[in-house]
Design an enzyme around this catalytic site. Structure first.
Site, short mmCIF file in Angstrom:
data_model
loop_
_atom_site.label_atom_id
_atom_site.label_comp_id
_atom_site.label_asym_id
_atom_site.label_seq_id
_atom_site.Cartn_x
_atom_site.Cartn_y
_atom_site.Cartn_z
N ILE A 1 -12.55 -41.19 0.57
CA ILE A 1 -12.67 -40.73 1.96
C ILE A 1 -13.48 -39.44 2.04
CG2 ILE A 1 -11.45 -39.95 4.03
CD1 ILE A 1 -9.05 -41.62 3.14
N SER A 2 -13.01 -38.40 1.36
CA SER A 2 -13.66 -37.10 1.56
C SER A 2 -13.27 -36.12 0.46
CB SER A 2 -13.23 -36.54 2.92
OG SER A 2 -13.73 -35.24 3.08
N GLY B 1 -12.52 -32.12 -0.18
CA GLY B 1 -12.23 -30.85 0.49
C GLY B 1 -12.30 -29.72 -0.51
N THR B 2 -11.86 -28.54 -0.09
CA THR B 2 -11.90 -27.38 -0.96
C THR B 2 -11.04 -27.60 -2.19
OG1 THR B 2 -11.96 -26.17 1.10
CG2 THR B 2 -11.70 -24.86 -0.90
N GLY C 1 -9.47 -30.68 -3.20
CA GLY C 1 -9.35 -31.96 -3.87
C GLY C 1 -10.14 -33.05 -3.19
N ARG C 2 -9.86 -34.26 -3.63
CA ARG C 2 -10.57 -35.42 -3.11
C ARG C 2 -9.54 -36.38 -2.52
NH1 ARG C 2 -15.37 -36.20 -5.78
NH2 ARG C 2 -15.04 -38.41 -6.06
N LYS D 1 -4.35 -37.80 -2.04
CA LYS D 1 -5.13 -36.59 -2.29
C LYS D 1 -4.99 -36.22 -3.76
CE LYS D 1 -5.63 -31.96 -0.31
NZ LYS D 1 -5.26 -31.15 0.86
N ASP E 1 -4.98 -22.95 8.93
CA ASP E 1 -6.30 -23.58 8.80
C ASP E 1 -6.45 -24.73 9.79
OD1 ASP E 1 -8.88 -23.83 7.84
OD2 ASP E 1 -8.32 -25.01 6.09
#
Ligand SMILES: Nc1ncnc2c1ncn2[C@@H]1O[C@H](COP(=O)(O)OP(=O)(O)OP(=O)(O)O)[C@@H](O)[C@H]1O
Length: 427
Positions: free
Chosen positions: A31-32, A34-35, A37-38, A55, A157
């Site tokens: 999916i994506s 991030g800072t 993890g994946r 995650k 955040d």
């Protein structure tokens, strides 16, 4: 009988846990990134085929050296907080899997997020987000935030990419990686050499150097998110000033100016604590800006109540800013168009955002890269996002998780975990 061998016992536990993990989940794609993890999309291998988001945390890194000193602070925080909370508007954690160099968190899956909705309306629908969708999104977001704040948790955040929404139109606050208990000792919003809170949603007290910030920073971020859903672009889109070579935190002049351009320059009258902020003199050196929030609102919508809610969320003085319960009970939500539990209720089909994109490129990349190999540029790039949509082939990416899964922790039954009950609509 063989004598007890701790290594053999460890290997047995590790291998059976790994098998259990792989027989339980099939990876559908990436999916994506991030800072921290994946994130992958996965489904259970049972008849129910429940969909989850998994995650995978990056291992700790010190400079260029990967140090396996333990579990990263962000992971511990996200796991610890998620295990304690349960609310319909917070993404539920189903279980945590520990592998000796990585951690996997299995979350309920959310098909959409606010960023995707903003993108869909600005590029495809080319129209404003309908009031019913806007109101339901903000109301549910506030409902989740009231819960977090009642549990003494600051999210810290909140931004459109971290606010998810499932295919039943239910908003789910995600990414508690930066969240913290309000009564724990205060830490600066910087971690090592990395600034960790997205600047466009950062409250003025933080930009002015406050160290004693409160839950009010989340309410400011809700105001920014609401304004972004209205205008389909970030309301305060400043350029971030980077840390200098001595890692000094710079004055975020551009971001401050972007706020002043809409809200006007704050006065000591409305914010008596202003002169005590470390960046006060830098702020004083800026031009004087008149307030323009009413103009900003009237050029975009007609609701006086929506304008009032934005004004309350954008109070400079954090003590005067609307709290999450005050905002949740704001009169805008009882105006004629009422928020609904399914935020997509009554929308024409082309207004519903598309399904979340997944790719197999990154999943297969992870498949070939052992968890310990942190030199892969795609792994290290926090901005790497899915490149292109390719339909899931049903191929098993289970081994993308690498080997050596050691322990599986079940989240206590009190957690509202559960995947999307709907089968994914595959394009
Ligand atoms: N439960 C979920 N269901 C579906 N997608 C998810 C889920 N959780 C996260 N994602 C997707 O993965 C992205 C990154 O997740 P998350 O924000 O938790 O990671 P992060 O490493 O903290 O990222 P960032 O640095 O962007 O905050 C999200 O923006 C979202 O697109």
């Amino acid at each position: 009988m063989l004598p007890y061998d701790p290594m053999r016992a460890y290997r047995h536990k590790r291998d059976t846990a790994h098998q259990a993990f792989n027989t339980k989940y099939a990876m559908l794609g990436f999916i994506s990134s991030g800072t921290y993890g994946r994130v992958y999309k996965a489904k259970t291998r049972d008849a129910e085929e429940r969909i989850y988001a998994i995650k995978k945390f990056k291992p700790d890194k010190e400079g260029e050296v990967v140090t396996y000193t333990g579990i990263s602070q962000s992971a511990i925080r996200e796991i610890a907080l998620n295990r304690e909370i349960s609310h319909e508007n917070i993404v539920a954690l189903r279980e945590v899997v520990l592998e000796d160099k990585s951690i996997y968190m299995v979350f309920e899956y959310a098909e959409h997020d606010f960023l995707q909705i903003i993108h869909h309306f600005s590029t495809t629908v080319r129209a404003m987000v309908p009031p019913s969708l806007l109101k339901s999104c903000i109301h549910q977001l506030l409902n989740g935030l009231v819960y977090l704040h009642t549990c003494h948790i600051q999210h810290r955040d909140l931004k459109p990419a971290n606010i998810l929404i499932n295919s039943d139109g239910v908003v789910k606050i995600g990414d508690l990686g930066l969240a913290r208990l309000t009564y724990s000792p205060l830490q600066p919003l910087y971690s090592g050499d990395k600034v960790v809170v997205t600047i466009w949603y950062r409250a003025p007290e933080l930009l002015l150097g406050a160290r004693h910030y409160t839950k009010a920073i989340d309410c400011w971020a809700v105001g920014c998110v609401m304004a972004e859903l209205i205008s389909l672009r970030p309301i305060f889109k400043g350029e971030e000033a980077k840390l200098d070579h001595k890692k000094n935190v710079p004055f975020q002049k551009d971001q401050v100016v972007k706020i002043f351009e809409v809200l006007g320059t704050p006065s000591v009258h409305e914010w008596p604590g202003l002169p005590q902020f470390p960046e006060y003199l830098n702020m004083k050196a800026l031009d004087n800006y008149p307030p323009k929030l009413t103009e900003w609102c009237t050029t975009r919508f007609r609701s006086k109540d929506a304008t009032d809610l934005l004004r309350q969320l954008f109070m400079y003085n954090p003590e005067n800013r609307a709290t999450a319960p005050e905002a949740f009970n704001h009169k805008w939500f009882s105006e004629d168009i009422k928020p609904t539990r399914n935020a997509f209720h009554g929308l024409p089909p082309n207004h519903c955002p598309p399904l979340r994109k997944i790719t197999q490129d990154e999943a297969s990349l992870a498949h070939h890269v052992p968890a310990s190999n942190n030199n892969n540029p795609a792994y290290n790039n926090p901005n790497s996002k899915p490149a292109s949509w390719k339909p899931a082939s049903g191929q098993n990416f289970g081994s993308a998780f690498g080997v050596n899964t050691a322990v599986t922790m079940q989240v206590p039954a009190g957690n509202n975990s559960g995947g999307s009950r709907k089968k994914p609509r595959l394009e």
